[in-house]
Write a protein that holds these residues in place. Structure first.
Motif, PDB file in Angstrom:
ATOM      1  N   SER A   1     -10.251   9.240   1.816  1.00  0.00           N
ATOM      2  CA  SER A   1     -10.208   8.342   0.666  1.00  0.00           C
ATOM      3  C   SER A   1     -11.577   8.241   0.010  1.00  0.00           C
ATOM      4  CB  SER A   1      -9.716   6.959   1.101  1.00  0.00           C
ATOM      5  OG  SER A   1      -9.706   6.056   0.013  1.00  0.00           O
TER       6      SER A   1
ATOM      7  N   ASN B   1       1.148   3.716  -3.440  1.00  0.00           N
ATOM      8  CA  ASN B   1       0.654   5.087  -3.315  1.00  0.00           C
ATOM      9  C   ASN B   1       1.787   6.100  -3.363  1.00  0.00           C
ATOM     10  OD1 ASN B   1      -2.397   5.078  -2.808  1.00  0.00           O
ATOM     11  ND2 ASN B   1      -1.697   3.478  -1.415  1.00  0.00           N
TER      12      ASN B   1
ATOM     13  N   VAL C   1       2.450   6.725  -6.988  1.00  0.00           N
ATOM     14  CA  VAL C   1       1.440   7.621  -7.552  1.00  0.00           C
ATOM     15  C   VAL C   1       1.729   9.067  -7.145  1.00  0.00           C
ATOM     16  CG1 VAL C   1      -1.010   8.220  -7.575  1.00  0.00           C
ATOM     17  CG2 VAL C   1      -0.318   5.821  -7.601  1.00  0.00           C
TER      18      VAL C   1
ATOM     19  N   ASN D   1      -7.090   0.858  -4.547  1.00  0.00           N
ATOM     20  CA  ASN D   1      -7.318   2.126  -5.245  1.00  0.00           C
ATOM     21  C   ASN D   1      -6.210   2.494  -6.227  1.00  0.00           C
ATOM     22  OD1 ASN D   1      -9.832   2.652  -4.116  1.00  0.00           O
ATOM     23  ND2 ASN D   1      -8.974   3.734  -2.371  1.00  0.00           N
ATOM     24  N   PRO D   2      -4.929   2.457  -5.816  1.00  0.00           N
ATOM     25  CA  PRO D   2      -3.890   2.810  -6.805  1.00  0.00           C
ATOM     26  C   PRO D   2      -3.836   1.839  -7.977  1.00  0.00           C
ATOM     27  CG  PRO D   2      -2.891   1.938  -4.795  1.00  0.00           C
ATOM     28  CD  PRO D   2      -4.340   2.189  -4.491  1.00  0.00           C
TER      29      PRO D   2
ATOM     30  N   THR E   1       0.831  -1.206   0.000  1.00  0.00           N
ATOM     31  CA  THR E   1       0.000   0.000   0.000  1.00  0.00           C
ATOM     32  C   THR E   1       0.861   1.250   0.000  1.00  0.00           C
ATOM     33  OG1 THR E   1      -1.731  -1.184   1.237  1.00  0.00           O
ATOM     34  CG2 THR E   1      -1.848   1.218   1.208  1.00  0.00           C
TER      35      THR E   1
ATOM     36  N   SER F   1      -7.545   0.687   0.265  1.00  0.00           N
ATOM     37  CA  SER F   1      -6.472   1.653   0.007  1.00  0.00           C
ATOM     38  C   SER F   1      -5.332   1.030  -0.787  1.00  0.00           C
ATOM     39  CB  SER F   1      -5.927   2.203   1.337  1.00  0.00           C
ATOM     40  OG  SER F   1      -6.925   2.945   2.019  1.00  0.00           O
ATOM     41  N   SER F   2      -5.236  -0.291  -0.778  1.00  0.00           N
ATOM     42  CA  SER F   2      -4.261  -0.988  -1.619  1.00  0.00           C
ATOM     43  C   SER F   2      -4.801  -1.185  -3.027  1.00  0.00           C
ATOM     44  CB  SER F   2      -3.916  -2.355  -1.013  1.00  0.00           C
ATOM     45  OG  SER F   2      -3.471  -2.238   0.312  1.00  0.00           O
TER      46      SER F   2
ATOM     47  N   ASP G   1      -4.706   7.216   1.083  1.00  0.00           N
ATOM     48  CA  ASP G   1      -4.380   5.789   1.138  1.00  0.00           C
ATOM     49  C   ASP G   1      -2.977   5.552   1.681  1.00  0.00           C
ATOM     50  OD1 ASP G   1      -6.876   5.160   0.139  1.00  0.00           O
ATOM     51  OD2 ASP G   1      -6.200   5.101  -1.948  1.00  0.00           O
ATOM     52  N   LEU G   2      -2.067   6.499   1.441  1.00  0.00           N
ATOM     53  CA  LEU G   2      -0.719   6.390   2.003  1.00  0.00           C
ATOM     54  C   LEU G   2      -0.767   6.462   3.524  1.00  0.00           C
ATOM     55  CD1 LEU G   2       2.382   6.289   1.647  1.00  0.00           C
ATOM     56  CD2 LEU G   2       2.340   8.796   1.547  1.00  0.00           C
TER      57      LEU G   2
ATOM     58  N   ALA H   1      -4.400   9.173  -3.242  1.00  0.00           N
ATOM     59  CA  ALA H   1      -3.166   8.463  -2.893  1.00  0.00           C
ATOM     60  C   ALA H   1      -2.615   8.922  -1.547  1.00  0.00           C
ATOM     61  CB  ALA H   1      -2.117   8.675  -3.991  1.00  0.00           C
TER      62      ALA H   1
END
Length: 343
Positions: A120, A51, A54, A302-303, A47, A299-300, A79-80, A76
């Motif tokens: 997010s 991110n 990105v 999404n990117p 994750t 969150s992993s 999510d980071l 990102a």
């Protein structure tokens, strides 16, 4: 007698042995927990790496400074925070039930947890709105959606998230408030009231979910219509049966939007359904933990959906991973022309 003697010989461990009000330490050391620790740690690392790629890509390369990519950058960042702070904190609490950093750090950790996940979610909603405007009114998109307007929307979105979560955590005398448990020293648990859960489901799930599903449905219909129009122009009006055959672009649009909506719903619906089923629950419950991790895993994902599917991400990743953007003779790497076509 043997069982009672065995219980008496067990040494109870405390989080802080020198503190009278310390919580009892529960360390999970079985093979299943070790395997779980390794898997969740790998998810956390992935994750963070994805991110970060990105964030560096969009921040460094000027060609990527577009309104849509700024929204992806906002996503990102949220999510980071999940991968860098939220996931490691929850992993440690799964293995060792104690919280060693104090109540202030606990409050900050819970604040980051809810702000990042809410941020997010709001970024996903803004991306859906942006894509809807781009598809429904492409000629005026550059006028209606600018970098300045997008930055303002991002700032307002994050400000709302901080204000919303701050009210949730700090106004403890309010009807809708929840509170951090202080039953013993070394505990970091949030007790959530049902009154707040009901409001949170409406504000933080039903509203953004409705917006995302409706807008992506419209986007798919418009994309499908455009694909049929292009195919009709190529095949000619005389080919009557050709209009019923899905084109490559139509199929790709359907798959992409389908994956986006499915991943979103799969990660968020279980958590909120469980929230409504319990009159009150705490962040330490196993059900909360499982469904919360579904949101964290989003969150992993999404990117993967919003960046890796874009051609520019593959190009920028090669530059970043090979350290070409750090080489002295390529100091102007921020102005690299990543792709020959406009995207």
């Amino acid at each position: 007698m043997e069982n009672s003697d065995y219980r008496q010989n067990i040494t109870v461990q405390y989080c802080f042995p020198d503190v009278n009000s310390s919580c009892i330490k529960e360390i999970q050391t079985g093979p299943a927990y070790i395997f779980l620790f390794i898997v969740l740690s790998c998810i956390s690392v992935c994750t963070v790496v994805l991110n970060l790629l990105v964030i560096i890509s969009i921040s460094h390369f000027k060609q990527l400074h577009t309104p849509t990519n700024l929204l992806i950058l906002s996503l990102a960042v949220a999510d980071l925070l999940v991968g860098l702070i939220v996931m490691p904190g929850n992993i440690m609490q799964l293995i060792d039930s104690c919280w060693y950093l104090g109540k202030l750090a606990c409050t900050f950790f819970l604040l980051i947890t809810f702000v990042s996940t809410t941020g997010s979610l709001s970024s996903l909603t803004l991306i859906a709105v942006d894509r809807y405007i781009a598809v429904s009114d492409p000629l005026l998109y550059s006028v209606r959606v600018t970098v300045c307007k997008t930055l303002l929307c991002i700032i307002l979105s994050w400000s709302f998230c901080v204000f919303y979560i701050s009210n949730f955590m700090y106004f403890n005398d309010h009807l809708l408030s929840s509170s951090i448990s202080t039953r013993c020293y070394g505990e970091c648990v949030l007790f959530v009231k049902y009154s707040w859960v009901f409001v949170d489901v409406v504000v933080n799930f039903l509203t953004p979910t409705s917006i995302i599903i409706v807008l992506y449905s419209i986007i798919f219909k418009v994309a499908r219509h455009q694909a049929k129009s292009i195919r009709a122009m190529k095949n000619g009006a005389s080919q009557k049966h050709g209009a019923n055959i899905p084109s490559a672009s139509e199929t790709k649009a359907a798959k992409t939007l389908g994956i986006i909506i499915f991943a979103y719903l799969a990660c968020w619906i279980p958590y909120f359904l469980n929230s409504l089923s319990d009159k009150s629950f705490t962040s330490s419950s196993m059900v909360w933990t499982i469904f919360s991790w579904l949101i964290y895993i989003n969150s992993s994902v999404n990117p993967l959906m919003y960046a890796i599917f874009n051609p520019w991400f593959r190009a920028t990743s090669r530059y970043i991973l090979t350290c070409r953007i750090c080489v002295i003779y390529e100091s102007s790497s921020s102005r690299f022309h990543l792709l020959p076509e406009h995207f």
